[in-house]
Design an enzyme around this catalytic site. Structure first.
Site, PDB file in Angstrom:
ATOM      1  N   GLU A  25      -2.160  53.470 -23.320  1.00 34.85           N
ATOM      2  CA  GLU A  25      -0.820  53.498 -22.723  1.00 34.85           C
ATOM      3  C   GLU A  25      -0.957  53.737 -21.219  1.00 34.85           C
ATOM      4  O   GLU A  25      -2.004  54.182 -20.742  1.00 34.85           O
ATOM      5  CB  GLU A  25       0.031  54.605 -23.347  1.00 34.85           C
ATOM      6  CG  GLU A  25      -0.555  56.002 -23.140  1.00 34.85           C
ATOM      7  CD  GLU A  25       0.485  57.111 -23.169  1.00 34.85           C
ATOM      8  OE1 GLU A  25       1.494  57.000 -22.460  1.00 34.85           O
ATOM      9  OE2 GLU A  25       0.270  58.094 -23.895  1.00 34.85           O
ATOM     10  N   LYS A 159       1.936  67.935 -28.096  1.00 38.78           N
ATOM     11  CA  LYS A 159       1.972  69.198 -27.344  1.00 38.78           C
ATOM     12  C   LYS A 159       2.852  70.221 -28.040  1.00 38.78           C
ATOM     13  O   LYS A 159       3.860  69.880 -28.648  1.00 38.78           O
ATOM     14  CB  LYS A 159       2.494  68.951 -25.932  1.00 38.78           C
ATOM     15  CG  LYS A 159       1.413  68.417 -25.006  1.00 38.78           C
ATOM     16  CD  LYS A 159       1.699  68.813 -23.563  1.00 38.78           C
ATOM     17  CE  LYS A 159       0.564  68.385 -22.647  1.00 38.78           C
ATOM     18  NZ  LYS A 159       0.730  67.023 -22.127  1.00 38.78           N
TER      19      LYS A 159
END
Ligand code: PSU
Ligand code: MN
Length: 307
Positions: A25, A159
């Site tokens: 990405e 995260k």
């Protein structure tokens, strides 16, 4: 192959010859993911790790309204400066409106990679279910894209500013197989153990390849998620990270943010709250994921039966 997407020469040749390719990405390498010059360094580490295994990296992005899979050095320069985030649903807009530079998230990357026949994608952390999503409804489009596009996505978990328990529940609901790579625990990006179990464990690239190849014949045509813990030597002190995450979230709340701006804002605040000490960890896990992804792509190329 789609002519609406421009495939880099090296990537096109590798795909034509059935050699391993790993999609990447571009949000992580843009201003939205990492500050300069760490973004360029992260790209160098990831692409070297992929090449070190004998695979070809394929960075995804949109430049002058044209989606790219595999970029030139000049195109990479533009990605590093990119500020316009492109999720899968934004791809038609970025193309139709001819955006000068769009940096792809996980969802846009797996969409583009699937169109050109790439089977493996590496990132740092995926988006997920946000804390407080029962009020805001904020669930990353990354999750739906994992279920839709037939790729192996390699990440270091998500995260801890997200709601990791709900993220795993959501993946179960939409039917995405999740494999811990050499671990029974879902990793939390900076830390190796979120405290949550992963549904299944794989201990080698050929095992992941076997699971991926087994999917189509039993009626599943989406992707699988491989969660790789950050290398032990690079894992920061979990308490320090938790404190930084809490502060970052409180600031995002106070700023009243919503929508696609939330993740980049929180990422930026975590950087500040850790005085940049989170960056080496970020680079180490991204590089490690890229290497594991290249090993999985190599195992898939070796069996030669494209899904
Ligand atoms: N998590 C990170 N770093 C990132 C991202 C997520 O640790 O750079 C980026 C990825 O591009 C991911 C996107 O696909 O954020 C998810 O954004 P959102 O939460 O708006 O769906
Ligand atoms: Mn969101």
């Amino acid at each position: 192959m789609s002519t609406a997407i421009r495939v880099g020469d090296e990537v096109a040749t590798a795909l034509g010859e059935g050699r391993p390719v790993v999609a990447l990405e571009s949000t992580i390498f843009s201003n939205l993911g990492l500050p300069a010059p760490d973004n360029l360094e992260a790209h160098r580490l990831c692409t070297n790790a992929i090449r070190g295994v004998g695979a070809v990296p394929a960075l995804t992005c949109v430049i002058e309204g044209v989606p790219r899979v595999g970029v030139t050095d000049a195109e990479l320069e533009r990605v590093l400066e990119g500020r316009a985030k492109v999720a899968a649903r934004d791809l038609p807009v970025a193309v139709g409106m001819r955006w000068p530079v769009g940096v792809t998230t996980v969802s846009a990357s797996v969409a583009l990679a699937s169109v050109v026949g790439i089977e493996v994608f590496a990132t740092g952390g995926i988006g997920g279910v946000h804390r407080g999503s029962e009020i805001t409804g904020d669930v990353s489009a990354d999750l739906g894209a994992l279920a839709t596009y037939p790729l192996v996505t390699v990440c270091a978990g998500a995260k801890a500013f997200l709601d990791l328990g709900r993220t795993l529940e959501y993946l179960e609901t939409i039917g995405v197989p999740v494999l811990g790579y050499g671990t029974d625990r879902f990793p939390a990006f900076y830390t190796r153990d979120s405290g949550l179990p992963v549904p299944h464990r794989a201990d080698s690239a050929p095992e992941v390849a076997a699971v991926f190849r087994a999917a189509g014949p039993v009626g599943y045509h989406g992707g699988i998620l491989v969660a790789v813990p950050i290398p032990e030597a690079a894992e920061p002190d979990p308490d320090r990270i938790d404190a930084a995450l809490d502060r970052a979230l409180a600031e995002a709340d106070a700023a009243g943010l919503a929508g696609p701006g939330v993740t980049p804002f929180v990422l930026g605040r975590i950087l500040e709250a850790t005085d940049g000490r989170s960056i080496p960890a970020n680079l180490a896990l991204a590089e490690n994921n890229a290497r594991v992804a290249a090993e999985i792509a190599t195992a898939l190329a070796a069996d030669g039966s494209h899904r």
